[in-house]
Design an enzyme around this catalytic site. Structure first.
Site, PDB file in Angstrom:
ATOM      1  N   CYS A 139       0.809  -1.226   0.000  1.00  0.00           N
ATOM      2  CA  CYS A 139       0.000   0.000   0.000  1.00  0.00           C
ATOM      3  C   CYS A 139       0.844   1.280   0.000  1.00  0.00           C
ATOM      4  O   CYS A 139       0.423   2.303  -0.551  1.00  0.00           O
ATOM      5  CB  CYS A 139      -0.955  -0.002   1.187  1.00  0.00           C
ATOM      6  SG  CYS A 139      -0.236  -0.562   2.725  1.00  0.00           S
ATOM      7  N   SER A 197      -4.807   1.533   9.529  1.00  0.00           N
ATOM      8  CA  SER A 197      -5.518   0.446   8.841  1.00  0.00           C
ATOM      9  C   SER A 197      -4.582  -0.356   7.951  1.00  0.00           C
ATOM     10  O   SER A 197      -4.941  -1.442   7.498  1.00  0.00           O
ATOM     11  CB  SER A 197      -6.700   0.978   8.023  1.00  0.00           C
ATOM     12  OG  SER A 197      -6.253   1.931   7.089  1.00  0.00           O
ATOM     13  N   GLY A 198      -3.376   0.145   7.716  1.00  0.00           N
ATOM     14  CA  GLY A 198      -2.357  -0.655   7.028  1.00  0.00           C
ATOM     15  C   GLY A 198      -2.025  -1.902   7.820  1.00  0.00           C
ATOM     16  O   GLY A 198      -1.500  -2.870   7.262  1.00  0.00           O
ATOM     17  N   ARG A 202       4.564   5.468  11.176  1.00  0.00           N
ATOM     18  CA  ARG A 202       3.128   5.276  11.443  1.00  0.00           C
ATOM     19  C   ARG A 202       2.589   6.514  12.154  1.00  0.00           C
ATOM     20  O   ARG A 202       3.226   7.036  13.075  1.00  0.00           O
ATOM     21  CB  ARG A 202       2.948   4.052  12.348  1.00  0.00           C
ATOM     22  CG  ARG A 202       1.517   3.644  12.553  1.00  0.00           C
ATOM     23  CD  ARG A 202       0.938   2.886  11.403  1.00  0.00           C
ATOM     24  NE  ARG A 202       1.559   1.580  11.249  1.00  0.00           N
ATOM     25  CZ  ARG A 202       1.301   0.745  10.243  1.00  0.00           C
ATOM     26  NH1 ARG A 202       0.439   1.092   9.295  1.00  0.00           N
ATOM     27  NH2 ARG A 202       1.898  -0.428  10.158  1.00  0.00           N
ATOM     28  N   HIS A 245      -2.592   6.475   3.439  1.00  0.00           N
ATOM     29  CA  HIS A 245      -1.159   6.692   3.617  1.00  0.00           C
ATOM     30  C   HIS A 245      -0.746   7.964   2.863  1.00  0.00           C
ATOM     31  O   HIS A 245      -1.271   8.254   1.778  1.00  0.00           O
ATOM     32  CB  HIS A 245      -0.346   5.535   3.019  1.00  0.00           C
ATOM     33  CG  HIS A 245      -0.466   4.245   3.759  1.00  0.00           C
ATOM     34  ND1 HIS A 245      -1.062   4.122   4.998  1.00  0.00           N
ATOM     35  CD2 HIS A 245      -0.029   2.995   3.435  1.00  0.00           C
ATOM     36  CE1 HIS A 245      -0.994   2.858   5.396  1.00  0.00           C
ATOM     37  NE2 HIS A 245      -0.378   2.150   4.458  1.00  0.00           N
TER      38      HIS A 245
HETATM   39  N1  LIG Z   1      -4.606  -3.136   5.247  1.00  0.00           N
HETATM   40  C1  LIG Z   1      -3.904  -2.651   4.231  1.00  0.00           C
HETATM   41  O1  LIG Z   1      -3.743  -1.419   4.040  1.00  0.00           O
HETATM   42  C2  LIG Z   1      -3.269  -3.589   3.245  1.00  0.00           C
HETATM   43  C3  LIG Z   1      -2.754  -3.034   2.095  1.00  0.00           C
HETATM   44  C4  LIG Z   1      -2.148  -3.859   1.151  1.00  0.00           C
HETATM   45  C5  LIG Z   1      -2.078  -5.202   1.391  1.00  0.00           C
HETATM   46  N2  LIG Z   1      -2.583  -5.734   2.534  1.00  0.00           N
HETATM   47  C6  LIG Z   1      -2.492  -7.184   2.696  1.00  0.00           C
HETATM   48  O2  LIG Z   1      -3.786  -7.758   2.475  1.00  0.00           O
HETATM   49  C7  LIG Z   1      -3.950  -8.929   3.274  1.00  0.00           C
HETATM   50  C8  LIG Z   1      -5.204  -8.766   4.125  1.00  0.00           C
HETATM   51  O3  LIG Z   1      -5.021  -7.639   4.990  1.00  0.00           O
HETATM   52  P1  LIG Z   1      -6.187  -7.038   5.898  1.00  0.00           P
HETATM   53  O4  LIG Z   1      -5.620  -5.735   6.368  1.00  0.00           O
HETATM   54  O5  LIG Z   1      -7.501  -7.054   5.196  1.00  0.00           O
HETATM   55  O6  LIG Z   1      -6.208  -8.104   7.119  1.00  0.00           O
HETATM   56  P2  LIG Z   1      -7.385  -8.438   8.141  1.00  0.00           P
HETATM   57  O7  LIG Z   1      -8.279  -7.287   8.335  1.00  0.00           O
HETATM   58  O8  LIG Z   1      -6.717  -9.040   9.332  1.00  0.00           O
HETATM   59  O9  LIG Z   1      -8.229  -9.602   7.385  1.00  0.00           O
HETATM   60  C9  LIG Z   1      -7.685 -10.893   7.153  1.00  0.00           C
HETATM   61  C10 LIG Z   1      -8.632 -11.752   6.314  1.00  0.00           C
HETATM   62  O10 LIG Z   1      -8.019 -13.024   6.095  1.00  0.00           O
HETATM   63  C11 LIG Z   1      -8.900 -14.056   6.549  1.00  0.00           C
HETATM   64  N3  LIG Z   1      -8.124 -15.165   7.113  1.00  0.00           N
HETATM   65  C12 LIG Z   1      -7.252 -15.122   8.144  1.00  0.00           C
HETATM   66  N4  LIG Z   1      -6.746 -16.363   8.373  1.00  0.00           N
HETATM   67  C13 LIG Z   1      -7.334 -17.176   7.462  1.00  0.00           C
HETATM   68  C14 LIG Z   1      -7.256 -18.581   7.185  1.00  0.00           C
HETATM   69  N5  LIG Z   1      -6.444 -19.384   7.903  1.00  0.00           N
HETATM   70  N6  LIG Z   1      -7.989 -19.076   6.177  1.00  0.00           N
HETATM   71  C15 LIG Z   1      -8.805 -18.268   5.449  1.00  0.00           C
HETATM   72  N7  LIG Z   1      -8.943 -16.947   5.662  1.00  0.00           N
HETATM   73  C16 LIG Z   1      -8.208 -16.414   6.652  1.00  0.00           C
HETATM   74  C17 LIG Z   1      -9.736 -13.399   7.614  1.00  0.00           C
HETATM   75  O11 LIG Z   1     -10.917 -14.156   7.798  1.00  0.00           O
HETATM   76  P3  LIG Z   1     -11.676 -14.185   9.244  1.00  0.00           P
HETATM   77  O12 LIG Z   1     -12.393 -12.874   9.331  1.00  0.00           O
HETATM   78  O13 LIG Z   1     -12.573 -15.341   9.093  1.00  0.00           O
HETATM   79  O14 LIG Z   1     -10.615 -14.346  10.269  1.00  0.00           O
HETATM   80  C18 LIG Z   1      -9.978 -12.024   6.982  1.00  0.00           C
HETATM   81  O15 LIG Z   1     -10.976 -12.130   5.995  1.00  0.00           O
HETATM   82  C19 LIG Z   1      -2.646  -9.061   4.086  1.00  0.00           C
HETATM   83  O16 LIG Z   1      -1.764  -9.945   3.440  1.00  0.00           O
HETATM   84  C20 LIG Z   1      -2.098  -7.653   4.080  1.00  0.00           C
HETATM   85  O17 LIG Z   1      -0.683  -7.634   4.250  1.00  0.00           O
HETATM   86  C21 LIG Z   1      -3.205  -4.967   3.459  1.00  0.00           C
END
Ligand SMILES: NC(=O)c1ccc[n+]([C@@H]2O[C@H](COP(=O)([O-])OP(=O)(O)OC[C@H]3O[C@@H](n4cnc5c(N)ncnc54)[C@H](OP(=O)(O)O)[C@@H]3O)[C@@H](O)[C@H]2O)c1
Length: 353
Positions: free
Chosen positions: A131, A161-162, A249, A256
């Site tokens: 991001c 939120s990152g 942060r 961001h």
């Molecule tokens: N946040 C950002 O700004 C951002 C930006 C770019 C990339 N990312 C990347 O995008 C990905 C998701 O980030 P997020 O911020 O959305 O995280 P998050 O809010 O913690 O959400 C994680 C998601 O993954 C699912 N999950 C976790 N463990 C799992 C498993 N064992 N099997 C299947 N599903 C599973 C969760 O499902 P449950 O709800 O059922 O637990 C939830 O839907 C990460 O790799 C992160 O590094 C995030």
């Protein structure tokens, strides 16, 4: 093939997944079935997408049956394990985690900068950049196409939120603890009030600025800083680009921001840079300090473009530009760019290409 492809959203319940469902409801309806997938904890929950309630399925091999494209928004270890499984079942995976970004057999794609790269995917996986990289790369790509980028010095101001839902919850909890107080005037007063539970952050984030994002890498660099360096080089096709990054942060929920010092091959003019940024797809130039106009997260959040302001030529180097950019880390920084890549690939199904 000429039909509407089937899409799976893996991680549909997370911070990125939630925004992705909103975007899918706002964009042209190019998909046939949309299947929602998360961990077994969420199985059976119903989420709204395209105006309909869809039941969440637990991640398993079977959920990929009949799926053409899957967008993965799950923790890196889950992506590492499951993206290859989905790909082995013929699914084109667009992965939002860091698992495959630097794999030479996985393209790292920003549709405004290197859309052609998405067509060559030996592992059946396309990666979505980090991001922080995405908060500046669309603007930088446009400037690079004209001026030829030589060096990049970046400082980030990253939203909580990152760090996913946990990051948002942590800031909100800490803001409640410090609200209406006189805190921030004595040594350690914020830390004592916030307590030991700093969530995914190494220090209190409310009323604070934390010069650390990610995990420790060699020589004191952070993993986030290395991602911005490595990914910028890969997306722009500049493997030797000089890059120095400091990631920080700040107590902002979403969006961001970055300050950028970009040095180019030859002399640059602000007038030409303004023309380029004013017409670049995906960029909004919002830059009139005399009128108090520059981008901030408060205005950029919830929007799609990269917002650019504070554009100046470096005082001591006529080949360099300074600017400030803001990008919603959950939209262009994650869900939007992933969706744009998936839509590019969907075009291959509908055009038979
Ligand atoms: N946040 C950002 O700004 C951002 C930006 C770019 C990339 N990312 C990347 O995008 C990905 C998701 O980030 P997020 O911020 O959305 O995280 P998050 O809010 O913690 O959400 C994680 C998601 O993954 C699912 N999950 C976790 N463990 C799992 C498993 N064992 N099997 C299947 N599903 C599973 C969760 O499902 P449950 O709800 O059922 O637990 C939830 O839907 C990460 O790799 C992160 O590094 C995030």
């Amino acid at each position: 093939m000429n039909r509407k492809p089937t899409l799976a959203v893996v991680g549909a319940t997370g911070a990125v997944g939630t925004v992705m469902l909103q975007i899918l409801s706002q964009h042209a309806d190019i998909w046939g079935e949309i299947r929602l997938v998360a961990s077994p904890r969420s199985a059976g929950r119903k989420l709204a997408v395209r105006g309909a309630e869809v039941e969440v399925l637990a991640l398993s091999e079977d959920v990929f049956d009949g799926v053409d494209v899957a967008m993965f928004d799950v923790p890196v270890d889950v992506a590492e394990q499951w993206a290859p499984i989905a790909a082995s079942r013929g699914v084109v995976v667009v992965d939002n985690s860091a698992a495959f970004r630097m794999d030479p057999d996985v393209p790292l794609v920003v549709p405004e900068v290197n859309p052609h790269a998405a067509r060559l995917r030996p592992r059946g996986i396309v990666a979505n950049p980090n991001c922080t990289t995405l908060s500046m790369i669309v603007a930088l790509g446009a400037l690079h196409a004209e001026f030829g980028l030589r060096e990049l010095i970046v400082s980030s101001y990253q939203a909580v939120s990152g760090a996913g839902k946990d990051g948002i919850d942590t800031l909100r909890r800490q803001l409640k603890l410090v609200a209406g107080s006189e805190l921030g005037t004595g040594p350690g007063d914020v830390r004592r009030t916030v307590g030991d539970d700093t969530g995914p952050f190494p220090e209190p984030v409310a009323l604070n600025v934390v010069p650390w994002v990610g995990a420790l890498r060699e020589d004191g660099w952070s993993s986030e800083e290395m991602k911005v360096r490595d990914e910028s080089r890969k997306i722009l096709g500049l493997p030797d680009l000089k890059v120095a990054v400091t990631c920080v942060r700040v107590p902002v929920v979403t969006t961001h921001s970055v300050t950028v010092h970009a040095r180019f091959e030859d002399e640059v003019t602000v007038a030409r840079a303004r023309e380029i940024l004013a017409t670049a797809p995906g960029v909004v130039l919002f830059d009139d300090p005399a009128a108090g106009e520059f981008p901030t997260p408060a205005d950029a959040t919830g929007t799609d473009p990269t917002w650019v302001g504070r554009l100046r030529r470096a005082l001591d180097d006529p080949t360099a530009l300074e600017f400030f950019a803001c990008g919603d880390n959950l939209r262009k920084g994650a869900a939007l760019n992933t969706t744009q890549i998936a839509e590019l690939i969907a075009g291959e199904f509908t055009s038979g290409g």
